[in-house]
Design a protein around this motif. Sequence first.
Motif, PDB file in Angstrom:
ATOM      1  N   LYS A 269       0.768  -1.123   0.113  1.00  0.00           N
ATOM      2  CA  LYS A 269       0.086  -0.089   0.006  1.00  0.00           C
ATOM      3  C   LYS A 269       0.844   1.554   0.024  1.00  0.00           C
ATOM      4  O   LYS A 269       0.448   2.407  -0.414  1.00  0.00           O
ATOM      5  N   GLU A 270       2.117   1.206   0.302  1.00  0.00           N
ATOM      6  CA  GLU A 270       2.841   2.347   0.532  1.00  0.00           C
ATOM      7  C   GLU A 270       4.435   2.129   0.264  1.00  0.00           C
ATOM      8  O   GLU A 270       4.590   0.937   0.028  1.00  0.00           O
ATOM      9  N   LEU A 271       5.139   3.221   0.032  1.00  0.00           N
ATOM     10  CA  LEU A 271       6.705   3.196  -0.071  1.00  0.00           C
ATOM     11  C   LEU A 271       7.180   2.913   1.174  1.00  0.00           C
ATOM     12  O   LEU A 271       7.381   4.014   1.799  1.00  0.00           O
ATOM     13  N   ASN A 272       7.646   1.634   1.543  1.00  0.00           N
ATOM     14  CA  ASN A 272       8.344   1.506   2.785  1.00  0.00           C
ATOM     15  C   ASN A 272       9.452   0.441   2.383  1.00  0.00           C
ATOM     16  O   ASN A 272       9.672  -0.092   1.293  1.00  0.00           O
ATOM     17  N   ASN A 273       9.885   0.039   3.331  1.00  0.00           N
ATOM     18  CA  ASN A 273      11.002  -1.112   3.397  1.00  0.00           C
ATOM     19  C   ASN A 273      10.411  -2.427   2.735  1.00  0.00           C
ATOM     20  O   ASN A 273      11.092  -2.863   1.760  1.00  0.00           O
ATOM     21  N   GLN A 274       9.221  -2.670   3.069  1.00  0.00           N
ATOM     22  CA  GLN A 274       8.707  -3.872   2.680  1.00  0.00           C
ATOM     23  C   GLN A 274       8.712  -3.677   0.778  1.00  0.00           C
ATOM     24  O   GLN A 274       8.858  -4.711   0.014  1.00  0.00           O
TER      25      GLN A 274
ATOM     26  N   ILE B 126      12.532 -11.519 -12.813  1.00  0.00           N
ATOM     27  CA  ILE B 126      11.145 -11.767 -13.084  1.00  0.00           C
ATOM     28  C   ILE B 126      10.948 -11.086 -14.293  1.00  0.00           C
ATOM     29  O   ILE B 126      11.004 -10.003 -14.551  1.00  0.00           O
ATOM     30  N   GLU B 127      10.677 -11.840 -15.533  1.00  0.00           N
ATOM     31  CA  GLU B 127      10.328 -11.187 -16.725  1.00  0.00           C
ATOM     32  C   GLU B 127       9.129 -10.505 -16.923  1.00  0.00           C
ATOM     33  O   GLU B 127       8.955  -9.482 -17.583  1.00  0.00           O
ATOM     34  N   ASN B 128       8.132 -11.045 -16.400  1.00  0.00           N
ATOM     35  CA  ASN B 128       6.556 -10.379 -16.573  1.00  0.00           C
ATOM     36  C   ASN B 128       5.925 -10.128 -15.162  1.00  0.00           C
ATOM     37  O   ASN B 128       5.679 -10.992 -14.507  1.00  0.00           O
ATOM     38  N   ILE B 129       5.675  -8.895 -14.931  1.00  0.00           N
ATOM     39  CA  ILE B 129       4.946  -8.562 -13.514  1.00  0.00           C
ATOM     40  C   ILE B 129       3.634  -7.959 -13.960  1.00  0.00           C
ATOM     41  O   ILE B 129       3.614  -6.741 -14.628  1.00  0.00           O
ATOM     42  N   TYR B 130       2.496  -8.611 -13.580  1.00  0.00           N
ATOM     43  CA  TYR B 130       1.310  -8.015 -13.769  1.00  0.00           C
ATOM     44  C   TYR B 130       0.626  -7.578 -12.514  1.00  0.00           C
ATOM     45  O   TYR B 130       0.243  -8.352 -11.635  1.00  0.00           O
ATOM     46  N   LEU B 131       0.653  -6.304 -12.162  1.00  0.00           N
ATOM     47  CA  LEU B 131       0.161  -5.750 -10.804  1.00  0.00           C
ATOM     48  C   LEU B 131      -1.297  -5.588 -10.835  1.00  0.00           C
ATOM     49  O   LEU B 131      -1.866  -5.090 -11.880  1.00  0.00           O
ATOM     50  N   ALA B 132      -1.964  -6.108  -9.885  1.00  0.00           N
ATOM     51  CA  ALA B 132      -3.451  -5.967  -9.804  1.00  0.00           C
ATOM     52  C   ALA B 132      -3.911  -5.211  -8.497  1.00  0.00           C
ATOM     53  O   ALA B 132      -3.149  -4.649  -7.615  1.00  0.00           O
ATOM     54  N   HIS B 133      -5.156  -5.748  -8.002  1.00  0.00           N
ATOM     55  CA  HIS B 133      -5.760  -5.404  -6.815  1.00  0.00           C
ATOM     56  C   HIS B 133      -5.010  -5.477  -5.596  1.00  0.00           C
ATOM     57  O   HIS B 133      -3.769  -6.139  -5.777  1.00  0.00           O
ATOM     58  N   CYS B 134      -5.103  -4.691  -4.531  1.00  0.00           N
ATOM     59  CA  CYS B 134      -4.283  -4.552  -3.206  1.00  0.00           C
ATOM     60  C   CYS B 134      -2.807  -4.139  -3.431  1.00  0.00           C
ATOM     61  O   CYS B 134      -2.078  -4.473  -2.880  1.00  0.00           O
TER      62      CYS B 134
ATOM     63  N   SER C   8      -1.147  -0.399  -4.208  1.00  0.00           N
ATOM     64  CA  SER C   8      -1.691   0.815  -4.373  1.00  0.00           C
ATOM     65  C   SER C   8      -1.109   1.621  -5.599  1.00  0.00           C
ATOM     66  O   SER C   8      -0.124   1.081  -6.230  1.00  0.00           O
ATOM     67  N   ASP C   9      -1.465   2.597  -6.041  1.00  0.00           N
ATOM     68  CA  ASP C   9      -0.987   3.510  -7.462  1.00  0.00           C
ATOM     69  C   ASP C   9       0.352   3.709  -6.894  1.00  0.00           C
ATOM     70  O   ASP C   9       1.221   3.709  -8.004  1.00  0.00           O
ATOM     71  N   ILE C  10       0.779   4.161  -5.919  1.00  0.00           N
ATOM     72  CA  ILE C  10       1.993   4.631  -5.708  1.00  0.00           C
ATOM     73  C   ILE C  10       2.951   3.632  -5.818  1.00  0.00           C
ATOM     74  O   ILE C  10       4.220   3.696  -6.284  1.00  0.00           O
ATOM     75  N   VAL C  11       2.774   2.239  -5.200  1.00  0.00           N
ATOM     76  CA  VAL C  11       3.541   1.121  -5.477  1.00  0.00           C
ATOM     77  C   VAL C  11       3.564   0.768  -6.908  1.00  0.00           C
ATOM     78  O   VAL C  11       4.791   0.229  -7.288  1.00  0.00           O
TER      79      VAL C  11
ATOM     80  N   SER D  66      -6.289  -0.004 -15.465  1.00  0.00           N
ATOM     81  CA  SER D  66      -5.888   1.292 -14.619  1.00  0.00           C
ATOM     82  C   SER D  66      -6.793   1.562 -13.543  1.00  0.00           C
ATOM     83  O   SER D  66      -6.105   2.206 -12.761  1.00  0.00           O
ATOM     84  N   ASP D  67      -7.755   0.779 -13.342  1.00  0.00           N
ATOM     85  CA  ASP D  67      -8.524   1.308 -12.288  1.00  0.00           C
ATOM     86  C   ASP D  67      -8.655  -0.011 -11.224  1.00  0.00           C
ATOM     87  O   ASP D  67      -9.186   0.089 -10.056  1.00  0.00           O
ATOM     88  N   VAL D  68      -7.537  -0.939 -11.461  1.00  0.00           N
ATOM     89  CA  VAL D  68      -7.297  -2.106 -10.485  1.00  0.00           C
ATOM     90  C   VAL D  68      -6.516  -1.417  -9.210  1.00  0.00           C
ATOM     91  O   VAL D  68      -6.670  -1.905  -8.115  1.00  0.00           O
ATOM     92  N   CYS D  69      -5.261  -0.851  -9.656  1.00  0.00           N
ATOM     93  CA  CYS D  69      -4.560  -0.361  -8.391  1.00  0.00           C
ATOM     94  C   CYS D  69      -5.304   0.765  -7.652  1.00  0.00           C
ATOM     95  O   CYS D  69      -5.801   1.675  -8.322  1.00  0.00           O
ATOM     96  N   LEU D  70      -5.217   0.420  -6.358  1.00  0.00           N
ATOM     97  CA  LEU D  70      -5.867   1.417  -5.595  1.00  0.00           C
ATOM     98  C   LEU D  70      -4.992   2.666  -5.053  1.00  0.00           C
ATOM     99  O   LEU D  70      -4.247   2.476  -4.499  1.00  0.00           O
TER     100      LEU D  70
END
Length: 178
Positions: A122-127, A140-148, A150-153, A170-174
Amino acid sequence: MKYRVSKRTGKFAGLNQTKDEINKKFNLILTKEPYNLSDNIIFLGEIERNNDFEKEDNLPSIDEMGKTYKHFDDSGIVIKIPKGIIVISGCSHSGICNIIEYAKKVTNMEKVFAVIGGFHLKELNNQTNKTIDYFINNNIENIYLAHCTSDIVCEEFKKRIPKNVKIISSDVCLNIDE
């Protein structure tokens, strides 16, 4: 039926059907162990949690005792293909890197071709930074980000690994502020 309530909304956050009700509709198979759906598709079962940077204090639910629900029922699916493995996650409450490591262990394959799903970041942090480092270090060749995620991540993934990252929608990242 497991009792769990969302920390954010205070509303019930579990299934609203009993095991018997679900079993009437589906061929329900309950397992904590990996389960082969086919020769090349495996349900991962309960995920081993070995990374020290994927913390459990950001989990979204509490149990009937008011304690953080550990989400041991979080799982994923791995698909074996000639180019490596494809890891599909749900919300990644056990940590996306833990899920990938467990998929590699279960399949006895090191090459990760693609990771698809929510990363529960959800945020830019150590994790988040260590997760991105993990993706870079594992090529990792292909990374498909989805729900859960955040936009900033999502933007940080795209900034640090631009050629590998795709946003499923575009509306999946929260946005964390919503």
